[in-house]
Design a protein around this motif. Structure first.
Motif, PDB file in Angstrom:
ATOM      1  N   TRP A 199       0.813  -1.209   0.000  1.00 31.69           N
ATOM      2  CA  TRP A 199       0.000   0.000   0.000  1.00 31.69           C
ATOM      3  C   TRP A 199       0.848   1.262   0.000  1.00 31.69           C
ATOM      4  O   TRP A 199       2.048   1.217   0.255  1.00 31.69           O
ATOM      5  N   SER A 200       0.177   2.367  -0.269  1.00 26.99           N
ATOM      6  CA  SER A 200       0.787   3.690  -0.227  1.00 26.99           C
ATOM      7  C   SER A 200      -0.116   4.606   0.588  1.00 26.99           C
ATOM      8  O   SER A 200      -1.333   4.429   0.592  1.00 26.99           O
ATOM      9  N   LEU A 201       0.508   5.556   1.236  1.00 27.98           N
ATOM     10  CA  LEU A 201      -0.247   6.597   1.940  1.00 27.98           C
ATOM     11  C   LEU A 201       0.027   7.918   1.238  1.00 27.98           C
ATOM     12  O   LEU A 201       1.188   8.297   1.058  1.00 27.98           O
ATOM     13  N   PHE A 202      -1.023   8.601   0.849  1.00 28.34           N
ATOM     14  CA  PHE A 202      -0.873   9.850   0.106  1.00 28.34           C
ATOM     15  C   PHE A 202      -1.147  11.054   0.993  1.00 28.34           C
ATOM     16  O   PHE A 202      -2.146  11.100   1.719  1.00 28.34           O
ATOM     17  N   HIS A 203      -0.241  12.012   0.894  1.00 23.83           N
ATOM     18  CA  HIS A 203      -0.448  13.311   1.520  1.00 23.83           C
ATOM     19  C   HIS A 203      -1.377  14.129   0.615  1.00 23.83           C
ATOM     20  O   HIS A 203      -1.451  13.874  -0.590  1.00 23.83           O
ATOM     21  N   ALA A 204      -2.029  15.092   1.173  1.00 25.78           N
ATOM     22  CA  ALA A 204      -2.944  15.922   0.378  1.00 25.78           C
ATOM     23  C   ALA A 204      -2.217  16.649  -0.749  1.00 25.78           C
ATOM     24  O   ALA A 204      -2.823  17.007  -1.768  1.00 25.78           O
ATOM     25  N   ASN A 205      -0.896  16.845  -0.597  1.00 30.46           N
ATOM     26  CA  ASN A 205      -0.143  17.550  -1.644  1.00 30.46           C
ATOM     27  C   ASN A 205       0.275  16.618  -2.791  1.00 30.46           C
ATOM     28  O   ASN A 205       0.995  17.036  -3.697  1.00 30.46           O
ATOM     29  N   GLY A 206      -0.147  15.356  -2.739  1.00 29.23           N
ATOM     30  CA  GLY A 206       0.157  14.426  -3.831  1.00 29.23           C
ATOM     31  C   GLY A 206       1.393  13.584  -3.591  1.00 29.23           C
ATOM     32  O   GLY A 206       1.627  12.604  -4.303  1.00 29.23           O
ATOM     33  N   GLN A 207       2.195  13.941  -2.584  1.00 28.97           N
ATOM     34  CA  GLN A 207       3.362  13.119  -2.232  1.00 28.97           C
ATOM     35  C   GLN A 207       2.887  11.872  -1.479  1.00 28.97           C
ATOM     36  O   GLN A 207       1.810  11.869  -0.886  1.00 28.97           O
ATOM     37  N   ALA A 208       3.710  10.818  -1.529  1.00 28.65           N
ATOM     38  CA  ALA A 208       3.257   9.569  -0.920  1.00 28.65           C
ATOM     39  C   ALA A 208       4.417   8.777  -0.340  1.00 28.65           C
ATOM     40  O   ALA A 208       5.573   8.937  -0.751  1.00 28.65           O
ATOM     41  N   VAL A 209       4.100   7.897   0.598  1.00 26.04           N
ATOM     42  CA  VAL A 209       5.066   6.916   1.111  1.00 26.04           C
ATOM     43  C   VAL A 209       4.528   5.527   0.761  1.00 26.04           C
ATOM     44  O   VAL A 209       3.326   5.307   0.689  1.00 26.04           O
ATOM     45  N   LYS A 210       5.465   4.622   0.556  1.00 26.95           N
ATOM     46  CA  LYS A 210       5.116   3.258   0.168  1.00 26.95           C
ATOM     47  C   LYS A 210       5.415   2.324   1.321  1.00 26.95           C
ATOM     48  O   LYS A 210       6.435   2.493   2.020  1.00 26.95           O
ATOM     49  N   ALA A 211       4.575   1.325   1.509  1.00 28.37           N
ATOM     50  CA  ALA A 211       4.823   0.359   2.580  1.00 28.37           C
ATOM     51  C   ALA A 211       4.275  -1.005   2.167  1.00 28.37           C
ATOM     52  O   ALA A 211       3.513  -1.120   1.203  1.00 28.37           O
ATOM     53  N   ASN A 212       4.698  -2.012   2.927  1.00 31.73           N
ATOM     54  CA  ASN A 212       4.308  -3.369   2.578  1.00 31.73           C
ATOM     55  C   ASN A 212       4.339  -4.223   3.842  1.00 31.73           C
ATOM     56  O   ASN A 212       5.198  -4.039   4.701  1.00 31.73           O
ATOM     57  N   GLN A 272       4.514   3.374  11.145  1.00 32.06           N
ATOM     58  CA  GLN A 272       5.792   3.874  10.619  1.00 32.06           C
ATOM     59  C   GLN A 272       5.568   4.640   9.313  1.00 32.06           C
ATOM     60  O   GLN A 272       6.169   5.695   9.079  1.00 32.06           O
ATOM     61  N   ALA A 273       4.713   4.093   8.469  1.00 33.21           N
ATOM     62  CA  ALA A 273       4.421   4.779   7.207  1.00 33.21           C
ATOM     63  C   ALA A 273       3.716   6.098   7.469  1.00 33.21           C
ATOM     64  O   ALA A 273       4.005   7.124   6.847  1.00 33.21           O
ATOM     65  N   ARG A 274       2.790   6.054   8.428  1.00 32.27           N
ATOM     66  CA  ARG A 274       2.059   7.284   8.783  1.00 32.27           C
ATOM     67  C   ARG A 274       3.028   8.360   9.269  1.00 32.27           C
ATOM     68  O   ARG A 274       2.890   9.543   8.925  1.00 32.27           O
ATOM     69  N   ALA A 275       4.021   7.951  10.050  1.00 29.16           N
ATOM     70  CA  ALA A 275       4.994   8.907  10.591  1.00 29.16           C
ATOM     71  C   ALA A 275       5.796   9.559   9.465  1.00 29.16           C
ATOM     72  O   ALA A 275       6.157  10.745   9.550  1.00 29.16           O
ATOM     73  N   GLN A 276       6.096   8.807   8.415  1.00 22.53           N
ATOM     74  CA  GLN A 276       6.864   9.379   7.298  1.00 22.53           C
ATOM     75  C   GLN A 276       6.092  10.480   6.587  1.00 22.53           C
ATOM     76  O   GLN A 276       6.691  11.344   5.941  1.00 22.53           O
ATOM     77  N   LEU A 277       4.771  10.417   6.678  1.00 23.07           N
ATOM     78  CA  LEU A 277       3.962  11.442   6.000  1.00 23.07           C
ATOM     79  C   LEU A 277       4.309  12.845   6.505  1.00 23.07           C
ATOM     80  O   LEU A 277       4.176  13.828   5.775  1.00 23.07           O
ATOM     81  N   ASP A 278       4.744  12.916   7.764  1.00 27.86           N
ATOM     82  CA  ASP A 278       5.072  14.232   8.332  1.00 27.86           C
ATOM     83  C   ASP A 278       6.163  14.933   7.527  1.00 27.86           C
ATOM     84  O   ASP A 278       6.142  16.145   7.341  1.00 27.86           O
ATOM     85  N   TYR A 279       7.142  14.137   7.063  1.00 22.14           N
ATOM     86  CA  TYR A 279       8.221  14.733   6.269  1.00 22.14           C
ATOM     87  C   TYR A 279       7.703  15.289   4.941  1.00 22.14           C
ATOM     88  O   TYR A 279       8.289  16.209   4.371  1.00 22.14           O
TER      89      TYR A 279
END
Lengths: 441, 480
Positions: free
Chosen positions: A170-183, A200-207
């Motif tokens: 899965w991926s988590l998308f920030h509202a600005n269109g940037q995303a982090v990938k996780a598995n 952990q993936a959620r935490a990366q969204l902050d960056y």
């Protein structure tokens, strides 16, 4: 369906049916898969797929031909289909010339591996994903269920591999269109481990919330996280280690195997099947061997299927006909995980790469793009996410003269590919720090 | 043809379901792949695949189950699995499609020349062997291969609203490739293969140009081996149809897929630089750019009368005079987005669910023949036959490579160059379209290898295009 009994029934029938001059191999592949797609943290599409197929090779009078047939799961129907395929192959063989590269594996070997761990209940998984993804824009796929592979030959070889597994990608998308990938993938679903991975993936969204940095084309220091390095190594698997591709001058590593160039002495690559999720035997019915492909940056063994063995007078070593690795392992280095940013200093932290292809194949020069969570780092500290950038560089540079270090910790990446069927390939590899990565666009 | 129809109808009618809507999509596919490599016939690979997907709609939530067990019991079991799954996801579903209309159409569609018998396996091998043998003896020619793939597909769609849609198609993929090696560098030249496929019979092999091509393809591989690298710099770029198809595919086709724009593909195939609000407003390319969804060229790979959900297919302009008009959005995507679309809901087989796909995506011809296109270029390069493709997940920044390059100076073709690559940005590239070839440059091409979707699907798509010129493009060569 009782897959093993189903396969044995087909094999027994074939053994009774073949004539004295004939030989056969029969490979078998089956899965019962649940596929659930997510978009915006909700279920976009869901389905169950039950599929099984057999690939029958008939050999007679120096000729061979293959027939792949879908199996229904009903033994009577499938025996009828199998014998129709046998009849068609018998009609086909006289129409084709003798095959000079036919090589029979007459070895009588047996292999049996069943990992029937209990998979999680779908409703429970859905509930955990829904709870963990609250407030997140999650998109991805959950695939789960048993996978079976079988092989038998008229010489008496018989192999069986069956494993239950899941793979939530899965991926988590920030509202600005940037995303982090996780598995989260494996054979034992642990709710705590899954929740941690999601957190952990959620935490990366902050960056990703920081203003996007736009880089100019040029050369940069870069850290390639294991998933990013996996994309580069994956490209090299397009014929890189293939005996046929090397002989036909169609391999990106032909200059390495010719001894004209070498990679960094830090680099060691092996095909390490034992203990992996892949079957211990090839589709052609050869037991797979653990192989050293690259040691200290120099070419060692290559992947050899039966046909290449005959054509190029090599020893077959369990490769499938595409001669691509199925359980690649890169040796770890010395760089500690908590020292990566400090040693990178100023440069790019690249979590993933995407859509690689060759700019110049004989030179192992490839291009591709950053994707998901790529960051600009200054003085060992993450400063900002970076807009999508294209690189164009040679593996002889990235994994050769410019390779500075490999991480001590490695990551096991299980294939998420579901083309035709769920795949069992894996790579086990570290991250890589490179002194110079060329960005072009 | 369609021999199983009566049996399927009988079994479908006997299915019992509490769903407000359910459908069955049966697919049977036969395959044959032949090749001769370096004058040695490789073992033929034959195959037969058969199964069905049952889809249910329960309280507005859809789910599917796919099975190869076509017995009454097997189909009923699959239907009940789909129902159970629809209940399971009910509280988590993204969509409620209870108001989406379903098809009631009854129709048949067949490939051209489907009734004409194809040459025997022995005759096909003889043709491939002949082409292989025509490669001259030269120690620099280290590998060559002639190949032929033939796939026949029968598909039958039934639903409880009374629809019956049947398709019978035959797809043919001829190919030839040669690799030359000089002790350091290797260069390959090909015909057909991943860049060519059509519906039809033996006529497809003739149109591909495979017959008699062996020697000339080998000669071109040797020419490339002797050629200098493509020089780096900005030039006008003349793309021939067998590279245009890739350019269309990656930088128009994928960005216009509505499911990408709606976010379904963000985890795998990616998103799009195009936004839903761009349709009707965005100047996608120069005014010379006219792009159609065209299911009406009979031999093109993705020509059909209805898509896999039963939506009737018609030729439709997606981009006219450079202006973006509508997406590649199926009935479901139209329902979700409120935008107009096309009939492009397609699945790669019985075991994968339909999603938005490209089908036939073409560029309409312009008014200049090839000589006129070349003569209009002062400082440029011709590129032919795709060999490398890479584009970002929003389908914007791309880099593509071709097998064959020829410099153009002062309106004339000059020397051959190897490793021709170019890069650009989709959102700007099509605005640099400066000339479009006429019907004499137009070719109907396609590929069987478009990958997308979760779970993954690889599907056949068609692209027909004239040769086109793009001004001021960044081109470059290889390392050696």
């Amino acid at each position: 369906m009782a897959y093993l009994e189903h396969f044995q029934c087909l094999v027994n029938s074939l053994r009774d049916a073949v004539l004295a001059t004939e030989h056969f191999t029969l490979s078998y592949s089956a899965e019962q898969s649940q596929f659930i797609r997510f978009n915006h943290a909700q279920v976009r599409q869901a389905g169950e797929v039950a599929q099984a197929s057999a690939s029958l090779k008939l050999i007679d009078s120096g000729r061979q031909a293959d027939f792949q047939l879908t199996l229904s799961g009903d033994s009577d129907v499938d025996l009828q289909r199998l014998h129709q395929a046998l009849a068609q192959l018998r009609q086909t063989l006289p129409l084709i010339p003798v095959d000079p590269y036919l090589q029979l594996n007459k070895a009588v070997w047996h292999s049996h591996n069943v990992q029937d761990t209990r998979l999680p209940d779908t409703a429970d998984v859905l509930a955990q994903i829904a709870e963990g993804a609250t407030g997140l824009d999650l998109v991805g796929i959950y695939a789960a269920g048993p996978i079976c592979r079988g092989f038998a030959s008229s010489f008496g070889a018989f192999g069986w591999h069956q494993a239950n597994s899941f793979n939530f990608d899965w991926s988590l998308f920030h509202a600005n269109g940037q995303a982090v990938k996780a598995n989260y993938a494996g054979q034992h679903w642990d709710p705590t481990a899954f929740a941690l991975r999601l957190q952990q993936a959620r935490a990366q969204l902050d960056y990703l919330d920081r203003p996007l940095k736009v880089l100019a084309p040029g050369q940069y220091r870069a850290y390639l996280a294991p998933a990013a390095l996996d994309e580069i190594i994956g490209m090299l698997c397009w014929g890189g280690f293939s005996a046929q591709a090397i002989a036909n001058k169609d391999s990106p590593l032909q200059r390495l195997y010719a001894g004209d160039v070498q990679l960094s002495p830090l680099l060691g690559i092996a095909e390490h099947v034992s203990g992996s999720l892949s079957p211990a035997f090839s589709e052609e019915g050869y037991p797979r061997s653990d192989l050293t492909l690259i040691a200290q940056g120099k070419a060692q063994q290559r992947l050899v299927c039966a046909r290449s063995a005959a054509e190029f007078e090599l020893q077959a070593n369990g490769a499938d006909s595409d001669e691509s690795p199925c359980a690649l392992s890169l040796a770890a280095g010395e760089l500690a995980a908590d020292a990566v940013l400090a040693q990178l200093g100023t440069g790019l932290y690249i979590s993933n790469l995407w859509y690689l292809n060759y700019s110049d194949l004989p030179a192992a020069r490839m291009t591709g793009l950053t994707r998901f969570a790529t960051f600009w780092v200054e003085d060992g500290k993450i400063q900002a996410p970076v807009s999508t950038m294209r690189f164009d560089d040679s593996a002889y540079s990235l994994l050769g003269t410019q390779l500075e270090a490999l991480t001590r910790d490695r990551e096991l990446i299980l294939s998420t590919s579901t083309y035709d069927q769920r795949q069992t390939r894996s790579t086990h590899l570290p991250g890589a720090l490179v002194k110079c990565l060329t960005l072009t666009l | 043809m369609f021999d199983i129809t009566a049996l399927l109808r009988q079994r479908f009618a006997a299915l019992r379901s509490t769903a407000e809507f359910f459908s069955l999509r049966y697919v049977q596919e036969s395959r044959q792949h032949l090749s001769v490599r370096k004058n040695v016939a490789e073992p033929p690979s034959l195959g037969r695949d058969e199964g069905a997907m049952l889809t249910v709609r329960l309280n507005g939530v859809e789910a599917y189950a796919a099975t190869a067990d076509l017995s009454q019991t097997g189909l009923q079991r699959a239907l009940e699995q789909a129902e159970a799954l629809a209940r399971n996801i009910n509280g988590h579903a993204l969509l409620n499609v209870s108001q989406q209309p379903v098809t009631t159409v009854q129709a048949d569609y067949c490939s051209p020349n489907l009734e004409q018998p194809f040459p025997s396996l022995g005759d096909c091998y003889a043709l491939l062997a002949s082409e292989s043998a025509s490669v001259p003896a030269d120690p620099r020619l280290v590998n060559w291969q002639a190949s032929l793939g033939i796939t026949t597909v029968e598909q039958i769609y039934l639903n409880n609203a009374g629809a019956q849609l049947r398709q019978a198609q035959r797809f043919v993929y001829p190919g030839f490739g040669v690799t030359a090696f000089d002790g350091q560098d290797s260069q390959s030249r090909s015909l057909g293969r991943e860049n060519f496929g059509q519906q039809g019979g033996f006529d497809v092999i003739e149109r591909c140009g495979l017959i008699g091509a062996g020697a000339s393809v080998a000669d071109q591989a040797l020419q490339l081996l002797l050629a200098p690298n493509t020089p780096s710099g900005v030039r006008d770029l003349l793309l021939m149809p067998d590279q245009m198809m890739l350019q269309i595919h990656e930088s128009i086709g994928h960005p216009l897929e509505m499911d990408r724009i709606l976010g379904d593909e963000r985890n795998y195939a990616g998103t799009s630089f195009v936004k839903a609000s761009d349709f009707g407003h965005l100047q996608y390319g120069s005014t010379l750019l006219n792009v159609t969804f065209d299911p009406d060229i009979p031999e093109q790979l993705a020509s059909y009368a209805h898509d896999d959900d039963g939506t009737p297919a018609h030729k439709t302009f997606l981009i006219r005079d450079g202006l973006l008009l509508r997406p590649l959005g199926s009935a479901l995507s139209q329902f979700r987005s409120g935008l107009d679309g096309v009939a492009n809901s397609r699945a790669c087989g019985w075991n994968r669910a339909p999603i938005d796909r490209m089908a036939n995506l073409n560029i309409e011809p312009g008014e200049q023949n090839l000589a006129q296109l070349i003569s209009g270029i002062e400082h440029g390069i011709l590129m032919k036959t795709n060999r490398s493709w890479s584009i970002d997940d929003a389908r914007n920044k791309f880099q593509f490579g071709c097998e064959w390059g020829q410099l153009i100076e002062n309106g004339e073709l000059r020397g051959v160059v190897k490793n021709p690559n170019y890069r650009g940005v989709s959102a700007q590239f099509w605005r640099n379209l400066s000339a479009v070839g006429d019907a004499s440059t137009f070719q109907v091409l396609g590929t069987p290898n478009c990958g997308k979707g979760e779970p993954n699907q690889v599907i056949r798509v068609g692209h027909a295009s004239p040769a086109c010129v793009f001004s001021q493009i960044d081109v470059f060569g290889g390392d050696a």
